[in-house]
Design a protein around this motif. Sequence first.
Motif, PDB file in Angstrom:
ATOM      1  N   VAL A 177       0.842  -1.205   0.000  1.00 56.61           N
ATOM      2  CA  VAL A 177       0.000   0.000   0.000  1.00 56.61           C
ATOM      3  C   VAL A 177       0.874   1.251   0.000  1.00 56.61           C
ATOM      4  O   VAL A 177       0.616   2.197  -0.761  1.00 56.61           O
ATOM      5  N   SER A 178       1.949   1.267   0.815  1.00 53.88           N
ATOM      6  CA  SER A 178       2.821   2.445   0.853  1.00 53.88           C
ATOM      7  C   SER A 178       3.438   2.689  -0.509  1.00 53.88           C
ATOM      8  O   SER A 178       3.553   3.829  -0.958  1.00 53.88           O
ATOM      9  N   ARG A 179       3.833   1.610  -1.174  1.00 51.87           N
ATOM     10  CA  ARG A 179       4.455   1.744  -2.481  1.00 51.87           C
ATOM     11  C   ARG A 179       3.503   2.410  -3.462  1.00 51.87           C
ATOM     12  O   ARG A 179       3.877   3.319  -4.196  1.00 51.87           O
ATOM     13  N   GLU A 180       2.235   1.965  -3.425  1.00 50.10           N
ATOM     14  CA  GLU A 180       1.243   2.562  -4.317  1.00 50.10           C
ATOM     15  C   GLU A 180       1.141   4.068  -4.082  1.00 50.10           C
ATOM     16  O   GLU A 180       1.052   4.858  -5.003  1.00 50.10           O
ATOM     17  N   VAL A 181       1.157   4.444  -2.792  1.00 52.82           N
ATOM     18  CA  VAL A 181       1.018   5.860  -2.466  1.00 52.82           C
ATOM     19  C   VAL A 181       2.240   6.637  -2.926  1.00 52.82           C
ATOM     20  O   VAL A 181       2.121   7.692  -3.550  1.00 52.82           O
ATOM     21  N   PHE A 182       3.435   6.101  -2.636  1.00 52.94           N
ATOM     22  CA  PHE A 182       4.663   6.819  -3.002  1.00 52.94           C
ATOM     23  C   PHE A 182       4.753   6.979  -4.510  1.00 52.94           C
ATOM     24  O   PHE A 182       5.293   7.959  -5.011  1.00 52.94           O
ATOM     25  N   ARG A 183       4.231   5.989  -5.236  1.00 51.01           N
ATOM     26  CA  ARG A 183       4.314   6.053  -6.677  1.00 51.01           C
ATOM     27  C   ARG A 183       3.432   7.180  -7.222  1.00 51.01           C
ATOM     28  O   ARG A 183       3.656   7.662  -8.315  1.00 51.01           O
ATOM     29  N   GLN A 184       2.419   7.556  -6.433  1.00 48.86           N
ATOM     30  CA  GLN A 184       1.492   8.553  -6.953  1.00 48.86           C
ATOM     31  C   GLN A 184       1.844   9.975  -6.560  1.00 48.86           C
ATOM     32  O   GLN A 184       1.069  10.896  -6.801  1.00 48.86           O
ATOM     33  N   VAL A 185       2.993  10.140  -5.919  1.00 51.53           N
ATOM     34  CA  VAL A 185       3.436  11.496  -5.627  1.00 51.53           C
ATOM     35  C   VAL A 185       3.586  12.239  -6.962  1.00 51.53           C
ATOM     36  O   VAL A 185       4.220  11.727  -7.877  1.00 51.53           O
ATOM     37  N   PRO A 186       2.994  13.427  -7.073  1.00 48.70           N
ATOM     38  CA  PRO A 186       3.085  14.140  -8.337  1.00 48.70           C
ATOM     39  C   PRO A 186       4.536  14.341  -8.744  1.00 48.70           C
ATOM     40  O   PRO A 186       5.360  14.794  -7.953  1.00 48.70           O
ATOM     41  N   ARG A 187       4.840  13.968  -9.964  1.00 46.08           N
ATOM     42  CA  ARG A 187       6.187  14.074 -10.501  1.00 46.08           C
ATOM     43  C   ARG A 187       6.704  15.509 -10.343  1.00 46.08           C
ATOM     44  O   ARG A 187       7.871  15.746 -10.063  1.00 46.08           O
ATOM     45  N   MET A 188       5.789  16.480 -10.535  1.00 47.92           N
ATOM     46  CA  MET A 188       6.171  17.891 -10.489  1.00 47.92           C
ATOM     47  C   MET A 188       6.764  18.278  -9.137  1.00 47.92           C
ATOM     48  O   MET A 188       7.716  19.045  -9.063  1.00 47.92           O
ATOM     49  N   HIS A 189       6.162  17.732  -8.055  1.00 49.51           N
ATOM     50  CA  HIS A 189       6.677  18.067  -6.724  1.00 49.51           C
ATOM     51  C   HIS A 189       8.133  17.655  -6.608  1.00 49.51           C
ATOM     52  O   HIS A 189       8.975  18.399  -6.129  1.00 49.51           O
ATOM     53  N   GLU A 190       8.393  16.409  -7.060  1.00 44.52           N
ATOM     54  CA  GLU A 190       9.751  15.902  -6.919  1.00 44.52           C
ATOM     55  C   GLU A 190      10.719  16.683  -7.791  1.00 44.52           C
ATOM     56  O   GLU A 190      11.816  17.027  -7.372  1.00 44.52           O
ATOM     57  N   GLU A 191      10.266  16.964  -9.012  1.00 42.34           N
ATOM     58  CA  GLU A 191      11.174  17.655  -9.921  1.00 42.34           C
ATOM     59  C   GLU A 191      11.440  19.075  -9.451  1.00 42.34           C
ATOM     60  O   GLU A 191      12.548  19.606  -9.610  1.00 42.34           O
ATOM     61  N   ALA A 192      10.414  19.686  -8.864  1.00 45.15           N
ATOM     62  CA  ALA A 192      10.606  21.035  -8.337  1.00 45.15           C
ATOM     63  C   ALA A 192      11.674  21.016  -7.251  1.00 45.15           C
ATOM     64  O   ALA A 192      12.581  21.855  -7.224  1.00 45.15           O
ATOM     65  N   ALA A 193      11.571  20.016  -6.360  1.00 45.88           N
ATOM     66  CA  ALA A 193      12.555  19.931  -5.282  1.00 45.88           C
ATOM     67  C   ALA A 193      13.950  19.683  -5.845  1.00 45.88           C
ATOM     68  O   ALA A 193      14.932  20.306  -5.424  1.00 45.88           O
ATOM     69  N   LEU A 194      14.046  18.776  -6.826  1.00 45.78           N
ATOM     70  CA  LEU A 194      15.346  18.487  -7.432  1.00 45.78           C
ATOM     71  C   LEU A 194      15.918  19.738  -8.091  1.00 45.78           C
ATOM     72  O   LEU A 194      17.111  20.022  -7.999  1.00 45.78           O
ATOM     73  N   ALA A 195      15.044  20.492  -8.746  1.00 42.65           N
ATOM     74  CA  ALA A 195      15.502  21.686  -9.443  1.00 42.65           C
ATOM     75  C   ALA A 195      16.063  22.711  -8.474  1.00 42.65           C
ATOM     76  O   ALA A 195      16.923  23.515  -8.826  1.00 42.65           O
ATOM     77  N   LEU A 196      15.567  22.682  -7.249  1.00 40.92           N
ATOM     78  CA  LEU A 196      16.084  23.600  -6.237  1.00 40.92           C
ATOM     79  C   LEU A 196      17.371  23.081  -5.628  1.00 40.92           C
ATOM     80  O   LEU A 196      17.903  23.681  -4.691  1.00 40.92           O
ATOM     81  N   GLY A 197      17.850  21.944  -6.096  1.00 39.38           N
ATOM     82  CA  GLY A 197      19.124  21.437  -5.622  1.00 39.38           C
ATOM     83  C   GLY A 197      19.016  20.492  -4.447  1.00 39.38           C
ATOM     84  O   GLY A 197      20.002  20.234  -3.766  1.00 39.38           O
ATOM     85  N   ALA A 198      17.822  19.962  -4.220  1.00 39.71           N
ATOM     86  CA  ALA A 198      17.665  19.062  -3.087  1.00 39.71           C
ATOM     87  C   ALA A 198      18.353  17.732  -3.372  1.00 39.71           C
ATOM     88  O   ALA A 198      18.419  17.294  -4.523  1.00 39.71           O
ATOM     89  N   THR A 199      18.869  17.096  -2.320  1.00 43.00           N
ATOM     90  CA  THR A 199      19.393  15.742  -2.481  1.00 43.00           C
ATOM     91  C   THR A 199      18.212  14.786  -2.516  1.00 43.00           C
ATOM     92  O   THR A 199      17.073  15.170  -2.242  1.00 43.00           O
ATOM     93  N   ARG A 200      18.515  13.516  -2.820  1.00 41.14           N
ATOM     94  CA  ARG A 200      17.428  12.544  -2.922  1.00 41.14           C
ATOM     95  C   ARG A 200      16.652  12.435  -1.604  1.00 41.14           C
ATOM     96  O   ARG A 200      15.434  12.368  -1.581  1.00 41.14           O
ATOM     97  N   TRP A 201      17.392  12.434  -0.497  1.00 45.20           N
ATOM     98  CA  TRP A 201      16.746  12.326   0.801  1.00 45.20           C
ATOM     99  C   TRP A 201      15.855  13.541   1.062  1.00 45.20           C
ATOM    100  O   TRP A 201      14.755  13.435   1.600  1.00 45.20           O
ATOM    101  N   GLU A 202      16.341  14.718   0.653  1.00 46.16           N
ATOM    102  CA  GLU A 202      15.524  15.914   0.868  1.00 46.16           C
ATOM    103  C   GLU A 202      14.254  15.885   0.017  1.00 46.16           C
ATOM    104  O   GLU A 202      13.190  16.324   0.453  1.00 46.16           O
ATOM    105  N   VAL A 203      14.382  15.348  -1.204  1.00 44.54           N
ATOM    106  CA  VAL A 203      13.179  15.189  -2.032  1.00 44.54           C
ATOM    107  C   VAL A 203      12.174  14.313  -1.306  1.00 44.54           C
ATOM    108  O   VAL A 203      10.984  14.629  -1.208  1.00 44.54           O
TER     109      VAL A 203
END
Lengths: 334, 353
Positions: A203-229
């Motif tokens: 169930v957790s995997r299903e939820v994590f998979r549905q995190v909007p791609r944009m949120h993650e990419e926005a964080a990455l674009a700001l220079g976040a590490t994987r853990w920070e994302v």
Amino acid sequence: MDITTQKPAAPPTPGPAAPADKRAARGATRPGDRIFLALSRGSGIFVLVLMAAIAAFLAYRASIAISEDEANFFTTFEWNPSGIPPEFGIAVLAFGTVVSSIIAMVIAVPISVGIALFITHYAPRRLGGLIAYVIDLLAAVPSIVYGLWGALVLVPHMDGLYGWLDDYFGWTGILEWNGGAPRSLFTVGILLALMILPIITNVSREVFRQVPRMHEEAALALGATRWEVIRMSVLPFGRSGVISASMLGLGRALGETMAVAMVLSPSFDISASLLDPGGGTFAQNIASKFNEATEMGRDALIASGLVLFVITLLVNGAARLIIARRKEYSGANA
Amino acid sequence: MSNATLSPQRSSLRGATLPKWFAWAVAAGSVVLGLGISAAAGLGSSIQWALIAAILFVVGSYGISAKVEGRRQAKDRTATSLVWVAFLLAVIPLASLIWETVKRGIKVLDGYFLTHSMGVVADTEPGGGIYHAILGTLEQVGLATLISVPIGVLTAIYLVEYGRGRLAKAVTFFVDVMTGIPSIVAGLFILSLWILILGMGYSGFAGSMALSILMIPVVVRSTEEMLKLVPNELREASLALGVPKWRTILKVVLPTSLGGITTGVMLAIARITGETAPVLLLVWVTNFINSNPFSDPQASLPMYIYLQYANSGGSGAAYDRAWAAALTLIAFIMILNLVARGIARWKAPKTGR
């Protein structure tokens, strides 16, 4: 699916006047429609009746037992329903059920979240897919097999861990080991953790998979590490999903029967140390005591089953309400 | 401090990074150190040196990375290693479960074992088989499927095609809650209704009723999901041709989603096949072949495993039989699962994703 073959089968009914249109669209005018609606609605109602019946019949038999019970049903440390006078209580069972489930949750939830993150964010895509598939299959392994493995493989391997815990944490009192067979609530908790791990992970995997791609990419674009994302976009998004997944797992741990019955060496007292054999859980007690139970004994077991039913109902209901609050995903594959 | 990256001109946009082999180097170093420390201190347990090594690894990689790359990168590394640890911690026992079952189960699993009952074989002696248990399991699960599939599919049709308003909401909620009913509670319900109040005896059918309580919600949920995937255009096309709604459902909606529904039913069957608790309360067990599920105790695979374990008296022969039966049960469930997933993939509606 070739639906053109349907055309000749149903000529349009000759005169559906305009006012009847609305009713026809809802499908309640033609006899076939009416019968079919009645059948399917009847099945739906049957499910509700079934739930009510489960509660009613358990409560009925339980009330017979509890009215005969000479001791307090909730606080007595004894199970002697066929004695004269009958005395039994669920204190030990409630304690054992809660303790083993807590141990299971403490172990399983962080690990499951870790595996779910591993599958969705750390592992190479192929490997992640494979692991997800294997964990799906593990969710289908029956509890009796977990029980057999627990009793014949896990228990003999627990001695080392018990000794180690006793050496370093024995002073706390709750992790003191007196050299008894490691068939205690602690081992049960570990086994339960293994059993609920697949469901929480899925169930957790299903939820994590549905995190909007944009949120993650926005964080990455700001220079976040994987853990920070993960910490800033994945975990906040998935929090309620993880909570409800854990509660689904908790529901299973609470009601687990055979695996506990095969691993635990039960007794009707509570010991301070988790590593001492003894204690019991609701489901385990029903399975172990049922064989030699008299009529009164069965009613008493049904009474304890009713308590278990109510507890799991509350836990599952809460989990479902949390899921229902967020419609983005469903627990259907849980 | 910049000795980690020896590029001639360092880009001002990138911080210093450690090379790829850094994690492996630290891991190897901490294993060696862990072994060294525990050998020096005379600690024998493998848990201890592994734990020391693990702590050294986490602390070491955090420390070095914090110095070279900065705290944020160091935290990232720690999180990565914790996620890996979680994965390994779970994989070891689960792999052991499968491995032990296969290794110990294969010993007595042969044609004789599958085609003979325990009849007159004493629990502590070698010999005997699981024919009676396979027969019982197939009959009980078959009956449960016959009960729950019509009810489950019709309920799902009601929820998707008709259900509006309060009744549908209540049904949805209680189907969800029903998914979580412990199997032993389902068993107790049939026990109190069928055996204690109606006065019937143990039988395979009583077990089937309890199993169908566990199966109905699974069938409803999966069928519901599948019906929802059927495009509305198909329904509208059929209705526009004047086809009654019930025929639309039977001839258009159901055939379209048949693959998915089959998958759901097979997964549900796989789930109830291994249930022991209701069988223990309602069917009991016998060592002889009883092919009539409507009267008298019947054997079943899960109960067989339990009985071989519980009555073994520590005898190896009984344990061997228990493992072999467990392997048979797992194999059956896994095949059902694999076939179901195969059907799902093969019949999957082409809706992208």
